[in-house]
Write a protein that holds these residues in place. Structure first.
Motif, PDB file in Angstrom:
ATOM      1  N   GLU A   1       0.816  -1.220   0.000  1.00 19.84           N
ATOM      2  CA  GLU A   1       0.000   0.000   0.000  1.00 19.84           C
ATOM      3  C   GLU A   1       0.845   1.263   0.000  1.00 19.84           C
ATOM      4  O   GLU A   1       0.393   2.305  -0.482  1.00 19.84           O
ATOM      5  CB  GLU A   1      -0.958  -0.003   1.194  1.00 19.84           C
ATOM      6  CG  GLU A   1      -2.037  -1.041   1.062  1.00 19.84           C
ATOM      7  CD  GLU A   1      -2.931  -1.133   2.281  1.00 19.84           C
ATOM      8  OE1 GLU A   1      -2.721  -0.392   3.272  1.00 19.84           O
ATOM      9  OE2 GLU A   1      -3.862  -1.967   2.246  1.00 19.84           O
ATOM     10  N   ASP A   2       2.078   1.190   0.501  1.00 16.63           N
ATOM     11  CA  ASP A   2       2.943   2.370   0.501  1.00 16.63           C
ATOM     12  C   ASP A   2       3.508   2.665  -0.895  1.00 16.63           C
ATOM     13  O   ASP A   2       4.179   3.672  -1.094  1.00 16.63           O
ATOM     14  CB  ASP A   2       4.085   2.211   1.516  1.00 16.63           C
ATOM     15  CG  ASP A   2       5.026   1.063   1.190  1.00 16.63           C
ATOM     16  OD1 ASP A   2       4.577   0.045   0.610  1.00 16.63           O
ATOM     17  OD2 ASP A   2       6.219   1.171   1.535  1.00 16.63           O
ATOM     18  N   LYS A   3       3.207   1.806  -1.866  1.00 15.86           N
ATOM     19  CA  LYS A   3       3.661   2.003  -3.254  1.00 15.86           C
ATOM     20  C   LYS A   3       2.476   2.242  -4.194  1.00 15.86           C
ATOM     21  O   LYS A   3       2.574   2.067  -5.395  1.00 15.86           O
ATOM     22  CB  LYS A   3       4.454   0.775  -3.739  1.00 15.86           C
ATOM     23  CG  LYS A   3       5.656   0.428  -2.900  1.00 15.86           C
ATOM     24  CD  LYS A   3       6.739   1.446  -3.056  1.00 15.86           C
ATOM     25  CE  LYS A   3       7.984   0.951  -2.321  1.00 15.86           C
ATOM     26  NZ  LYS A   3       8.951   1.985  -2.118  1.00 15.86           N
TER      27      LYS A   3
ATOM     28  N   THR B   1      -7.120   0.774   0.302  1.00 21.07           N
ATOM     29  CA  THR B   1      -6.468  -0.257   1.111  1.00 21.07           C
ATOM     30  C   THR B   1      -6.784  -1.651   0.562  1.00 21.07           C
ATOM     31  O   THR B   1      -7.843  -1.871  -0.038  1.00 21.07           O
ATOM     32  CB  THR B   1      -6.903  -0.208   2.594  1.00 21.07           C
ATOM     33  OG1 THR B   1      -8.262  -0.634   2.698  1.00 21.07           O
ATOM     34  CG2 THR B   1      -6.724   1.184   3.195  1.00 21.07           C
TER      35      THR B   1
END
Length: 165
Positions: free
Chosen positions: A27-29, A77
């Motif tokens: 999710e951070d990408k 998400t």
């Protein structure tokens, strides 16, 4: 085997394949894109997700118009996406359970306003517009993941990351 049973088997299998990919998405990408013309990881994952929802569009409508029917998926998400995918699977299975051969073979059109992109029997639309399209974009997701050095789950067999050396 009935049409309903065959399609239900495919829906279960392809949903599980998508679940395996969604579960490893970083999710951070979400904003990663391998090329300026590419979708971001988040956009591509959402497109893969929404394709699962098009099963009901094909079998409950005679036309899908991008101008009036298309609502892009914009989940942020993996948890939200997994919950929506489960909901879509259940809806798809309900639609398939009531599918008649007449409906399965009746015509369906994909449109963009007055422009007809494609017309085909619903059986062909399911295969081309949904399943083949889904497999294509899910494959793209695996390339994104490989570029991000995320170990890949197997889809139609073990991945290189799952094989024992």
């Amino acid at each position: 085997m009935s049409i309903q049973k065959a399609l239900a088997s495919e829906i279960h299998h392809e949903t599980e394949n998508t679940i395996r990919i969604l579960k490893v998405l970083p999710e951070d990408k979400w904003d990663f894109k391998p090329h300026e013309k590419s979708m971001t990881l988040g956009e591509l994952a959402n497109h893969v997700l929404e394709l699962h929802g098009w099963v009901s569009f094909v079998f409950t409508k005679d036309t899908f118009d991008f101008h009036t029917d298309y609502i892009p998926s914009k989940f942020q998400t993996v948890a939200e996406m997994l919950a929506k995918l489960e909901e879509m699977k259940n809806e798809n299975l309900a639609v398939i359970s009531n599918l008649s051969e007449e409906n399965y073979l009746s015509n369906w059109a994909l449109k963009s306003g007055e422009h007809t992109i494609m017309e085909a029997p619903k059986a062909a639309a399911y295969r081309f517009v949904i399943t083949n399209h889904l497999v294509h974009h899910r494959g793209q997701l695996t390339v994104y993941l490989r570029m991000l050095d995320v170990p890949l789950p197997g889809i139609y067999g073990p991945s290189a990351d799952e094989k024992q050396s």
